[in-house]
Design an enzyme around this catalytic site. Structure first.
Site, PDB file in Angstrom:
ATOM      1  N   SER A 186       0.840  -1.192   0.000  1.00  0.00           N
ATOM      2  CA  SER A 186       0.000   0.000   0.000  1.00  0.00           C
ATOM      3  C   SER A 186       0.882   1.253   0.000  1.00  0.00           C
ATOM      4  CB  SER A 186      -0.967  -0.050   1.178  1.00  0.00           C
ATOM      5  OG  SER A 186      -2.008   0.882   1.034  1.00  0.00           O
ATOM      6  N   GLU A 308      -9.227  -5.848  -3.901  1.00  0.00           N
ATOM      7  CA  GLU A 308      -8.635  -4.898  -2.954  1.00  0.00           C
ATOM      8  C   GLU A 308      -9.679  -3.993  -2.306  1.00  0.00           C
ATOM      9  OE1 GLU A 308      -5.271  -4.313  -2.291  1.00  0.00           O
ATOM     10  OE2 GLU A 308      -4.139  -5.077  -3.993  1.00  0.00           O
ATOM     11  N   HIS A 401      -7.783  -5.805   0.238  1.00  0.00           N
ATOM     12  CA  HIS A 401      -6.551  -5.086   0.524  1.00  0.00           C
ATOM     13  C   HIS A 401      -5.952  -5.562   1.843  1.00  0.00           C
ATOM     14  CE1 HIS A 401      -3.842  -1.717  -0.076  1.00  0.00           C
ATOM     15  NE2 HIS A 401      -4.118  -1.200   1.112  1.00  0.00           N
TER      16      HIS A 401
END
Length: 484
Positions: A186, A308, A401
């Site tokens: 990320s 995600e 995610h």
């Protein structure tokens, strides 16, 4: 023996099982406060005697995640000024030498996260013959707010300072400074996307693994200045470094959280510029998209998770509340023609709701297409997708995610990951994913074919087992040509 000597002084670590030794909370830069607030990192002060390195150090100031993410994503908040520190896990440093090094850059939207989270314990990497380093870097306004007369991207400057410290000291812990792999997820991966083309980072790492982030997330200066103006107005101050420094942290940190809440509630480009799409008010500042060239000299492993965006839709209850009009509007905002694109996504997902289609479109815009573009830019890169689906939230959370993190660190039993993983996550998948990361750090080859334009090979990490796939979801990928 658990004492090793760095250029600043000696440190005492702790012997752990599996022949691993940890050294925690070692400062790589001076405390970024007082005269050093909002400035480039300064070298750490040396010390005399042996410094205890058996406990994590402080974290850069940040507020906890807002609900419901505070219960889903591991984080750590520990007060103290000596917050620019790092942690090392190494095989027996007396016997190890010339070992590959992996340096972890945590995620958290540039406002959260810490290298001291138990979920990022590097013991499994050291067990498998790799020196693992995790680190803190400045977050939020201190790390990424654009301020007149102060350097941009101070959080990235911290990362570079840590990588320089590693170059100078990691041999004392059995690591080879010529065999450094940076890996991040990320915001950590987005940081690496900037470092790949930053001259100041050249020569500091040989390989890079980018999980759920690449080169497309940044704010141009004009957008960054809009964010600065909004935060200053919220605090009732002038948008200067002196004025922000005068705001007590107990006021500044909640204001940063409120700023992101305002952005999410009212993502008007007139107010936020590019942040209205990225939904992150604090990001690296850059003049434009910079992709490394084919001669960048860095081995790359890049990828994303299949679903995600469900992390941001399912726990909040938004997945079932997205109206078709919002789906159309967001698809258009991302650059696609809804009338052309949405039937393509719907054809592969019979019966999908607008929220489920939004997950697919947003996942591609935020994560998958930036990964593909980076792989296209650097021939010989390796591409992956993580598609194992969590059983949490009655299975709706999916391959969301951050779900790959416990598999990468081989920490499926860490309680910090339980809210994401649910019961009985597959150890065989952790063996495969963690093993691929270790192999890449050691050899530059994770164990599958590289990504080439003719085949577009990627590794799909799922169960009953990982499998190579050629050009996954090609029809959807083609929608983004010249768009993302």
């Amino acid at each position: 023996m658990t004492v090793r000597t760095t250029r600043q002084g000696a440190v005492r670590g702790r012997a752990l099982p599996d022949g691993v030794t940890s050294f925690l909370g070692i400062p790589y830069a001076a405390p970024p406060f007082g005269d050093l607030r909002f400035r480039a990192p300064a070298p750490p002060e040396p010390w005399t005697g042996v410094r205890d390195a058996t406990a994590y150090g402080p974290t850069p100031p940040h507020a906890p995640y807002a609900p419901p993410f505070d219960a889903l994503i591991p984080d750590d908040v520990a007060e103290g000024e000596e917050c620019l520190n790092l942690n090392i896990w190494t095989p027996d440093p007396e016997r190890g030498a010339g070992l590959p090094v992996m340096v972890w850059l945590h995620g958290g939207a540039f406002t959260n996260g810490a290298g001291s989270v138990s979920a990022y314990d590097g013991g499994a990497f050291a067990r498998d013959g790799v020196v693992c380093v995790t680190l803190n870097y400045r977050l939020g306004a201190d790390g990424f707010l654009r301020l007149p007369g102060r350097p941009d991207n101070r959080g990235l400057l911290d990362q570079i300072a840590a990588l320089r410290w590693i170059q100078e000291n990691i041999d004392a812990f059995g690591g080879d400074p010529e065999r450094v792999t940076v890996f991040g997820e990320s915001a950590g991966a987005m940081s690496i996307g900037v470092l790949l083309t930053d001259p100041a980072a050249r020569g500091l790492f040989r390989r890079a693994i980018l999980q759920s982030g690449a080169c497309h997330h940044f704010l141009r200066p004009a957008s960054a200045e809009l964010v600065t103006a909004r935060l200053a107005a919220q605090l009732g101050i002038d948008p200067t470094p002196e004025a922000f420094a005068a705001v007590p942290l107990p006021e500044l940190l909640p204001a940063q959280a409120e700023l992101r809440g305002e952005l999410n509630a009212r993502p008007d480009p007139a107010l936020w510029g590019e942040a209205a799409l990225n939904m992150m008010p604090f990001e690296p500042v850059a003049p434009g998209l910079a992709l490394p060239g084919p001669d960048c000299g860095i081995d790359l492993l890049i990828g994303s998770n299949r679903e995600e965006y469900r992390l941001f839709l399912v726990p909040t209850g938004r997945l079932d509340l997205v109206p078709a009009a919002t789906l159309d509007a967001l698809t258009a905002a991302y650059g696609l023609d809804p009338a052309e694109a949405l039937p393509v996504y719907a054809a592969a997902r019979p019966g999908a709701t607008p929220g489920e289609l939004l997950d697919a479109v947003a996942t591609d815009w935020f994560y998958r297409m930036p990964a593909v573009r980076l792989a296209e830019a650097v021939p010989g890169s390796y591409l992956y997708e993580f598609s194992w689906r969590s059983p949490r939230f009655d299975g709706a959370l999916g391959a969301c995610h951050a779900l790959e993190l416990p598999f990468v660190f081989d920490r499926l039993q860490d309680p910090a990951y339980a809210p994401l993983l649910g019961a009985d996550p597959p150890q065989a998948l952790a063996d495969a994913l963690h093993g691929a990361w270790v192999s890449f750090a050691k050899t530059g080859d994770p164990g599958w074919q590289s990504y080439e334009p003719a085949t577009r090979t990627a590794m799909d990490f799922t169960m009953p087992g990982p499998a190579q796939v050629s050009d996954p979801r090609a029809h959807e990928r083609r929608l983004w040509d010249d768009m993302r």
